[in-house]
Scaffold this motif. Sequence first.
Motif, short mmCIF file in Angstrom:
data_model
loop_
_atom_site.label_atom_id
_atom_site.label_comp_id
_atom_site.label_asym_id
_atom_site.label_seq_id
_atom_site.Cartn_x
_atom_site.Cartn_y
_atom_site.Cartn_z
N LYS A 82 0.82 -1.21 0.00
CA LYS A 82 0.00 0.00 0.00
C LYS A 82 0.86 1.26 0.00
CE LYS A 82 -4.22 1.73 0.23
NZ LYS A 82 -5.21 1.49 -0.84
N ARG A 83 1.99 1.26 0.72
CA ARG A 83 2.83 2.44 0.83
C ARG A 83 4.24 2.14 0.29
NH1 ARG A 83 -0.08 7.12 2.29
NH2 ARG A 83 -1.72 6.51 3.75
N PRO A 84 4.39 1.97 -1.01
CA PRO A 84 5.70 1.61 -1.56
C PRO A 84 6.76 2.69 -1.36
CG PRO A 84 4.19 2.20 -3.33
CD PRO A 84 3.37 2.12 -2.07
N GLY A 85 6.34 3.96 -1.36
CA GLY A 85 7.29 5.05 -1.24
C GLY A 85 8.05 5.03 0.08
N ARG A 86 7.38 4.68 1.16
CA ARG A 86 8.05 4.68 2.46
C ARG A 86 9.16 3.63 2.50
NH1 ARG A 86 3.15 5.97 6.81
NH2 ARG A 86 2.50 7.90 5.74
N LEU A 87 8.91 2.47 1.91
CA LEU A 87 9.93 1.43 1.88
C LEU A 87 11.11 1.86 1.03
CD1 LEU A 87 10.74 -1.38 2.76
CD2 LEU A 87 9.44 -2.31 0.83
N VAL A 88 10.84 2.47 -0.12
CA VAL A 88 11.91 2.93 -1.01
C VAL A 88 12.78 3.96 -0.31
CG1 VAL A 88 12.41 4.22 -3.12
CG2 VAL A 88 10.69 2.41 -3.14
N VAL A 89 12.17 4.92 0.36
CA VAL A 89 12.92 5.99 1.03
C VAL A 89 13.76 5.44 2.18
CG1 VAL A 89 12.69 8.10 2.39
CG2 VAL A 89 11.32 7.80 0.31
N LEU A 90 13.19 4.56 2.97
CA LEU A 90 13.94 3.97 4.10
C LEU A 90 15.13 3.15 3.62
CD1 LEU A 90 10.96 2.90 6.40
CD2 LEU A 90 12.65 4.67 6.90
N LEU A 91 14.98 2.48 2.50
CA LEU A 91 16.07 1.64 1.99
C LEU A 91 17.24 2.48 1.46
CD1 LEU A 91 14.19 -1.32 0.26
CD2 LEU A 91 15.54 -1.35 2.36
N GLN A 92 17.02 3.76 1.16
CA GLN A 92 18.15 4.62 0.80
C GLN A 92 19.16 4.67 1.95
OE1 GLN A 92 18.33 5.84 -2.36
NE2 GLN A 92 16.35 4.86 -2.69
N LEU A 93 18.64 4.69 3.18
CA LEU A 93 19.51 4.78 4.35
C LEU A 93 20.24 3.47 4.61
CD1 LEU A 93 20.23 7.00 6.36
CD2 LEU A 93 18.47 6.09 7.88
N THR A 94 19.55 2.34 4.45
CA THR A 94 20.22 1.05 4.68
C THR A 94 21.32 0.79 3.65
OG1 THR A 94 18.62 -0.19 3.34
CG2 THR A 94 18.10 0.10 5.67
N ARG A 95 21.15 1.31 2.43
CA ARG A 95 22.19 1.13 1.40
C ARG A 95 23.49 1.79 1.84
NH1 ARG A 95 20.14 3.63 -3.60
NH2 ARG A 95 18.84 1.77 -3.73
#
Length: 419
Positions: free
Chosen positions: A284-297
């Motif tokens: 439902k909220r794909p953008g939140r996952l994409v943004v958070l994964l920028q930090l884990t990278r």
Amino acid sequence: MTSSNEFPLNAPTLEKPSRIAFPAYLTSSSLWISGISLENLFVSWVFLGVLKESANVFGQNRALISLMPLVVLLIGGIVADRVETKRFLIVFTLLAACAPLVVIGALSNLSTWHITAFAVTMAIWNAFVDPSRQAVINKVSRTDIQRSIAIVFIVPSLLSMLAMYLMAPLESLGLSWVLITTSALFIASGVALIGIPTVRPVGRARLDLVSGFVAAWKIRLVREVILLNSVSALFNAGGYIVVVPLIATGTYGGHAELLSLVGIFFLFGSISSNFLLLAFMPIKRPGRLVVLLQLTRAVFLLLLLVRPPQWIFLLLVACWGLNMGVTSTLMRSTVQELAPEHQRAQILAVMLFGFMLASPISSLMLGEFVHQTSPLIGLIPGVLLSVVLFLWGYRFSEFWKYASESADQSQSWLRRLTS
């Protein structure tokens, strides 16, 4: 200015594609991507392992290879909205099989020019047909776009990983066998396309190279996702294409086998990410996952900086692949959901254009940066950029707030399939 919430989502049509359409498309895409992966492995190994080119020369040639297809990609998006897709893809996929066979004749007197010309030719060809190949997913899919794109990523990646594993010992097999196998994969890909439906153009797109940019700009969420995808590619995807091969050959002293293992581990991570996504899709909220994964990278890149043992290096590459697999799939599915049907191929071409434009820029910058410093230091720009993208995505982007309607689409499809 149109917001994402004001824009009508492209719901599936009532007419269901045939049961063979998606498997045929999936088979063709898998074989095509496997051939492209083998070609990329061949080019990287010849540059670094056979011709022994320096980091800056390697970066310059990679930049040239990435730069040449850019305008062709936009033309391909316009052509895709004007032609009957099935026949177009079959003809150009079969023609692509000729290029690897031509290179076989030059193997006895191989030079940087030969390899660059071959790589540029294949990059241009791939850019020309890719918008058509991507846009047709909506016509062959029997489920929601998020799941369809995840499956289209998983299966070709698995076959690419197998192809790279089988072709890993390049020195013992001989370069000619790699080229012959690549050509055979393209031929088989063209034959598989016979099973997809005839896809006629919805309208007559104007021969205007900026029309796709205008269409993408009008939808705020689409332009934000394309921008995020393009900027992320500068030192993240670019880092994988340029810096990681230099780390493998320079820092770890690897040969063709290690380069192949790097590709396999990266693909393994990417494939695993999409298997995980399938378990939770539609998201439902794909953008939140994409943004958070920028930090884990950024964390994975920092761990690579300490020069861990080779097996940890490969595991971190797999984690990097997992990260990029999730973000790439969700960004692409968002754009594919929101793009209007009559301009879908052009907007997808713009997204690919932004990603590909980042590649030559990062290749030149990172190649020279590594030449002046060291391969591991070439990861630092990616760390900094990942943190900046996280802060921008969290504080300012609409993508963080976006609620995908794929779940509603999926329920609608389920009702139709069971009725």
